[in-house]
Design a protein around this motif. Structure first.
Motif, PDB file in Angstrom:
ATOM      1  N   LYS A 434       0.819  -1.220   0.000  1.00  0.00           N
ATOM      2  CA  LYS A 434       0.000   0.000   0.000  1.00  0.00           C
ATOM      3  C   LYS A 434       0.847   1.261   0.000  1.00  0.00           C
ATOM      4  O   LYS A 434       0.538   2.233  -0.658  1.00  0.00           O
ATOM      5  CB  LYS A 434      -0.875   0.035   1.269  1.00  0.00           C
ATOM      6  CG  LYS A 434      -2.147  -0.752   1.173  1.00  0.00           C
ATOM      7  CD  LYS A 434      -3.195  -0.289   2.186  1.00  0.00           C
ATOM      8  CE  LYS A 434      -2.756  -0.400   3.630  1.00  0.00           C
ATOM      9  NZ  LYS A 434      -3.840  -0.208   4.589  1.00  0.00           N
ATOM     10  N   ASP A 459      10.391  -2.471   2.271  1.00  0.00           N
ATOM     11  CA  ASP A 459       9.838  -1.983   0.998  1.00  0.00           C
ATOM     12  C   ASP A 459      10.649  -0.786   0.535  1.00  0.00           C
ATOM     13  O   ASP A 459      11.515  -0.293   1.242  1.00  0.00           O
ATOM     14  CB  ASP A 459       8.362  -1.608   1.175  1.00  0.00           C
ATOM     15  CG  ASP A 459       8.155  -0.514   2.212  1.00  0.00           C
ATOM     16  OD1 ASP A 459       8.795   0.545   2.083  1.00  0.00           O
ATOM     17  OD2 ASP A 459       7.341  -0.711   3.150  1.00  0.00           O
ATOM     18  N   VAL A 462       7.180   5.009   0.488  1.00  0.00           N
ATOM     19  CA  VAL A 462       7.229   6.424   0.895  1.00  0.00           C
ATOM     20  C   VAL A 462       7.960   6.643   2.222  1.00  0.00           C
ATOM     21  O   VAL A 462       8.375   7.754   2.524  1.00  0.00           O
ATOM     22  CB  VAL A 462       5.807   7.018   1.028  1.00  0.00           C
ATOM     23  CG1 VAL A 462       5.132   7.054  -0.327  1.00  0.00           C
ATOM     24  CG2 VAL A 462       4.961   6.236   2.031  1.00  0.00           C
ATOM     25  N   ILE A 472       2.770   5.298  14.867  1.00  0.00           N
ATOM     26  CA  ILE A 472       2.099   4.413  13.902  1.00  0.00           C
ATOM     27  C   ILE A 472       1.572   3.120  14.522  1.00  0.00           C
ATOM     28  O   ILE A 472       0.737   2.466  13.928  1.00  0.00           O
ATOM     29  CB  ILE A 472       3.011   4.084  12.696  1.00  0.00           C
ATOM     30  CG1 ILE A 472       4.296   3.411  13.175  1.00  0.00           C
ATOM     31  CG2 ILE A 472       3.315   5.340  11.890  1.00  0.00           C
ATOM     32  CD1 ILE A 472       5.103   2.838  12.016  1.00  0.00           C
ATOM     33  N   ARG A 478      -3.358   6.890  11.701  1.00  0.00           N
ATOM     34  CA  ARG A 478      -2.916   6.847  10.312  1.00  0.00           C
ATOM     35  C   ARG A 478      -2.123   8.118  10.058  1.00  0.00           C
ATOM     36  O   ARG A 478      -2.518   9.192  10.490  1.00  0.00           O
ATOM     37  CB  ARG A 478      -4.115   6.818   9.362  1.00  0.00           C
ATOM     38  CG  ARG A 478      -5.062   5.661   9.628  1.00  0.00           C
ATOM     39  CD  ARG A 478      -5.952   5.404   8.421  1.00  0.00           C
ATOM     40  NE  ARG A 478      -5.159   4.871   7.316  1.00  0.00           N
ATOM     41  CZ  ARG A 478      -5.457   5.066   6.034  1.00  0.00           C
ATOM     42  NH1 ARG A 478      -6.481   5.818   5.701  1.00  0.00           N
ATOM     43  NH2 ARG A 478      -4.703   4.543   5.086  1.00  0.00           N
ATOM     44  N   VAL A 479      -0.999   7.969   9.378  1.00  0.00           N
ATOM     45  CA  VAL A 479      -0.229   9.168   9.046  1.00  0.00           C
ATOM     46  C   VAL A 479      -1.077   9.977   8.073  1.00  0.00           C
ATOM     47  O   VAL A 479      -1.676   9.424   7.153  1.00  0.00           O
ATOM     48  CB  VAL A 479       1.109   8.766   8.389  1.00  0.00           C
ATOM     49  CG1 VAL A 479       1.854   9.993   7.912  1.00  0.00           C
ATOM     50  CG2 VAL A 479       1.946   7.952   9.357  1.00  0.00           C
ATOM     51  N   LEU A 492      -5.490   0.123  12.115  1.00  0.00           N
ATOM     52  CA  LEU A 492      -5.494  -0.968  13.104  1.00  0.00           C
ATOM     53  C   LEU A 492      -4.386  -1.982  12.867  1.00  0.00           C
ATOM     54  O   LEU A 492      -3.970  -2.686  13.780  1.00  0.00           O
ATOM     55  CB  LEU A 492      -6.825  -1.730  13.036  1.00  0.00           C
ATOM     56  CG  LEU A 492      -8.015  -1.072  13.710  1.00  0.00           C
ATOM     57  CD1 LEU A 492      -9.240  -1.917  13.518  1.00  0.00           C
ATOM     58  CD2 LEU A 492      -7.716  -0.893  15.199  1.00  0.00           C
ATOM     59  N   LEU A 494      -1.047  -2.099  12.296  1.00  0.00           N
ATOM     60  CA  LEU A 494       0.194  -2.173  13.078  1.00  0.00           C
ATOM     61  C   LEU A 494      -0.085  -2.327  14.563  1.00  0.00           C
ATOM     62  O   LEU A 494       0.670  -2.978  15.285  1.00  0.00           O
ATOM     63  CB  LEU A 494       1.048  -0.927  12.831  1.00  0.00           C
ATOM     64  CG  LEU A 494       1.682  -0.839  11.441  1.00  0.00           C
ATOM     65  CD1 LEU A 494       2.487   0.438  11.324  1.00  0.00           C
ATOM     66  CD2 LEU A 494       2.571  -2.051  11.179  1.00  0.00           C
ATOM     67  N   TYR A 495      -1.178  -1.717  15.019  1.00  0.00           N
ATOM     68  CA  TYR A 495      -1.561  -1.843  16.432  1.00  0.00           C
ATOM     69  C   TYR A 495      -1.778  -3.318  16.764  1.00  0.00           C
ATOM     70  O   TYR A 495      -1.256  -3.842  17.763  1.00  0.00           O
ATOM     71  CB  TYR A 495      -2.835  -1.032  16.660  1.00  0.00           C
ATOM     72  CG  TYR A 495      -3.604  -1.356  17.913  1.00  0.00           C
ATOM     73  CD1 TYR A 495      -3.112  -0.987  19.159  1.00  0.00           C
ATOM     74  CD2 TYR A 495      -4.824  -2.028  17.857  1.00  0.00           C
ATOM     75  CE1 TYR A 495      -3.830  -1.273  20.313  1.00  0.00           C
ATOM     76  CE2 TYR A 495      -5.539  -2.313  19.003  1.00  0.00           C
ATOM     77  CZ  TYR A 495      -5.040  -1.942  20.228  1.00  0.00           C
ATOM     78  OH  TYR A 495      -5.740  -2.216  21.364  1.00  0.00           O
TER      79      TYR A 495
HETATM   80  P1  ADP Z   1      -3.508   1.526   8.013  1.00  0.00           P
HETATM   81  O1  ADP Z   1      -2.560   0.967   7.007  1.00  0.00           O
HETATM   82  O2  ADP Z   1      -4.804   0.820   8.039  1.00  0.00           O
HETATM   83  O3  ADP Z   1      -3.635   3.000   7.923  1.00  0.00           O
HETATM   84  P2  ADP Z   1      -1.636   0.597  10.020  1.00  0.00           P
HETATM   85  O4  ADP Z   1      -1.815   0.506  11.493  1.00  0.00           O
HETATM   86  O5  ADP Z   1      -1.303  -0.649   9.300  1.00  0.00           O
HETATM   87  O6  ADP Z   1      -2.941   1.269   9.471  1.00  0.00           O
HETATM   88  O7  ADP Z   1      -0.500   1.668   9.757  1.00  0.00           O
HETATM   89  C1  ADP Z   1      -0.541   2.919  10.387  1.00  0.00           C
HETATM   90  C2  ADP Z   1       0.129   3.979   9.532  1.00  0.00           C
HETATM   91  O8  ADP Z   1       1.524   3.711   9.449  1.00  0.00           O
HETATM   92  C3  ADP Z   1      -0.363   4.000   8.127  1.00  0.00           C
HETATM   93  O9  ADP Z   1      -1.466   4.866   7.979  1.00  0.00           O
HETATM   94  C4  ADP Z   1       0.833   4.479   7.337  1.00  0.00           C
HETATM   95  O10 ADP Z   1       0.850   5.879   7.261  1.00  0.00           O
HETATM   96  C5  ADP Z   1       2.022   4.056   8.164  1.00  0.00           C
HETATM   97  N1  ADP Z   1       2.676   2.860   7.593  1.00  0.00           N
HETATM   98  C6  ADP Z   1       2.485   1.574   7.907  1.00  0.00           C
HETATM   99  N2  ADP Z   1       3.278   0.757   7.199  1.00  0.00           N
HETATM  100  C7  ADP Z   1       3.998   1.545   6.387  1.00  0.00           C
HETATM  101  C8  ADP Z   1       5.002   1.299   5.375  1.00  0.00           C
HETATM  102  N3  ADP Z   1       5.408   0.076   5.098  1.00  0.00           N
HETATM  103  N4  ADP Z   1       5.525   2.381   4.763  1.00  0.00           N
HETATM  104  C9  ADP Z   1       5.108   3.635   5.053  1.00  0.00           C
HETATM  105  N5  ADP Z   1       4.180   3.926   5.976  1.00  0.00           N
HETATM  106  C10 ADP Z   1       3.622   2.899   6.633  1.00  0.00           C
END
Ligand code: ADP
Length: 530
Positions: A434, A459, A462, A472, A478-479, A492, A494-495
């Motif tokens: 994503k 990866d 970004v 995060i 979400r960023v 949710l 990563l949490y």
């Molecule tokens: P979601 O993907 O549903 O927004 P996550 O809890 O999985 O929620 O991730 C939280 C935030 O961390 C994301 O909104 C994204 O901005 C950032 N993030 C997670 N994984 C990555 C990644 N591999 N590269 C860049 N940003 C990431």
């Protein structure tokens, strides 16, 4: 006129002088030194000792004169054990004298007589003065009464000094509590001049204690935005301090919440409760403010509403796709070839899977919050196979990304909950796809040592800025970026991933460089001790 013998007059004068000196002293040790000095002088003794009764009823030696340093360590515990059985209100004189003489002899101090003066306050024994002398002198009933009246005076002085000592200790404790309170505490006089400003408040506002003390409330507490309630100035203008509440009422407080301007110009979300302190006549003495940093709470509220809209969106998209494809297939006026039917069914299946995964995440998150993390069905999990299958599955969904799985041979199995571990890697791989909108390689690699295994998902996407990194893993976080607004997600993944990894006794960590990419590391212990 009755003439008193000369030595007795001297004794009286001395006594009076000491008693006067004693009443002005507030330091317990100083009072004890004075009492002991006077007792020794009056009895022409050589050695003296005072033991005080502690709140736990044990006697402890607090002052001594004439006992050599090296003997004190033996003397003190002996004395304390002798006094152990003495009662609250009385002391058995003759026995004590005898025992003390034995002690003196045991210590080879060449002392022949021990005189014991109990110090009593309100029929309670406060302590005992012992005076030893090298000769056995007589002393009359009159001597005894003079001595006792001195001991009574001394007892009052010691008692006062002890009360003062306790009061000062209590005061120090109270200011230490205020100083170390996690919430900010601001104390003002009736004219709103700052007279107290604790550490937490210095941290919250950016003003140091020295800068704040003496300032007026309004020159430091400056609201940029008020969400609830009234700022102090407005509350005072509306006559708040004139309102009186009866004792049974709720405390008369005012609450204000909003964004405050800090010293450096930045903003902070605060909740402040003001309360009034009055004296016995009801005159306003102080205004006290309890200041709480509510930024975290505010962020959580914002994240929650963002979450609700994200979830609705996430649910709507697959449902719309499923509905669209299903209605198309059902159209009676059209004939679909087998390939089209298969493609449509594949989309329906994929979208249904996506819905199922989303629901699984939502359920897991609400369960996690309600009852904490519980693992079920612990078994040996072959992570290489689990990861390889996930990579294969995700590879079918993207052409821009190349998923590469690199594991050393003999990669050890771990004990764990396979369903949860699969969710962890699904979330990490899904994010890697994503958040690399331009594609690139997604590398899933493994390494191990004696303690544990590490699986890293990297990866070329970004990336995540250093300020965002700690956030995060928070629930619903979400960023906020153009990409994340375009990308589906609930905050949710990563949490949950971190909670699942921690439940295995492991750790989920991240390294990231904005615009270059991110690497998430999952460390799991090789043998889960459960
Ligand atoms: P979601 O993907 O549903 O927004 P996550 O809890 O999985 O929620 O991730 C939280 C935030 O961390 C994301 O909104 C994204 O901005 C950032 N993030 C997670 N994984 C990555 C990644 N591999 N590269 C860049 N940003 C990431």
């Amino acid at each position: 006129m009755l003439m008193l013998p000369d030595y007795r007059v001297r004794q009286r004068d001395y006594l009076l002088e000491i008693a006067r000196a004693l009443t002005s002293r507030l330091d317990v040790d100083e009072v004890l030194r004075l009492v002991l000095g006077a007792s020794i002088a009056m009895l022409s003794g050589e050695v003296g000792l005072i033991a005080l009764r502690d709140p736990d009823d044990r006697f402890r030696a607090r002052a001594s004169v004439g006992v050599p340093e090296d003997k004190l360590d033996v003397f003190k515990p002996l004395l304390e054990s002798i006094l152990l059985n003495e009662t609250h209100s009385g002391i058995q004189h003759s026995q004590l004298d005898l025992k003390m003489r034995l002690v003196a002899r045991a210590l080879d101090l060449r002392l022949r007589q021990a005189i014991t003066l109990p110090m009593m306050v309100r029929q309670q024994i406060l302590g005992v003065v012992f005076v030893f002398r090298s000769y056995s002198g007589e002393y009359s009933a009159n001597d005894q009464s003079v001595l006792q009246s001195f001991a009574d005076q001394a007892a009052i002085a010691v008692h006062n000094a002890q009360l003062y000592e306790r009061l000062s200790a209590e005061q120090q404790r109270l200011s230490a509590i205020l100083e170390h309170s996690a919430d900010g505490v601001l104390i003002m006089d009736a004219a709103q001049r700052i007279v107290g400003f604790n550490k937490a408040l210095a941290r919250i506002t950016g003003w140091s204690q020295a800068e704040a003390l003496g300032q007026m409330h309004d020159s430091l507490i400056f609201w940029e935005h008020v969400e609830h309630g009234q700022p102090l100035g407005a509350a005072l203008a509306s006559g708040w301090t004139q309102q009186r509440t009866s004792e049974a009422d709720e405390p008369n407080t005012r609450y204000v919440e909003g964004d405050l301007r800090r010293r450096d110009g930045s903003r902070i979300s605060l909740g402040v409760t003001y309360s009034l302190l009055r004296d016995d006549e009801g005159r306003l003495q102080n205004i006290i403010a309890n200041v709480r940093d509510i930024s975290h709470f505010r962020r959580a509220q914002e994240a929650k509403s963002a979450f609700i809209s994200a979830v609705s969106h996430e649910l709507k998209t697959p449902v719309a796709l499923i509905k669209g494809y299903a209605s198309t297939l059902r159209r009676e006026d059209a004939q679909w070839d087998e390939a089209t039917v298969q493609r449509a069914l594949a989309v329906i299946e994929d979208e249904a899977d996506r819905l199922a995964a989303l629901i699984e995440n939502l359920l897991a998150a609400s369960k996690l919050q309600a009852e904490g993390m519980r693992l079920s069905q612990l078994a040996e999990v072959d992570l290489v196979e689990l990861v390889a299958r996930a990579a294969e599955r995700f590879q079918t969904q993207t052409e821009k990304h190349h998923l590469r799985v690199v594991f050393p041979p003999d990669f050890p199995a771990v004990r764990g909950d396979e369903v949860r571990l699969r969710q962890v890697f699904d979330n990490l791989i899904n994010n890697a796809i994503k958040y690399s909108p331009n594609g690139g390689e997604i590398r899933i690699s493994g390494s191990y040592d004696a303690e544990g295994v590490t699986i890293s998902v990297s990866d070329q996407g970004v990336g995540i800025s250093a300020e965002e990194l700690p956030n995060i893993f928070e629930r619903f976080y979400r960023v906020d970026s153009a990409l994340s607004r375009r990308t589906q997600g609930t905050g949710l993944g990563l949490y949950l991933a971190r909670a699942f990894v921690s439940a295995h006794g492991g750790k989920l960590s991240v390294e990231s460089t904005p615009q270059k990419g991110s690497t998430f590391h999952v460390w799991l212990p090789r043998l889960l001790v459960s």
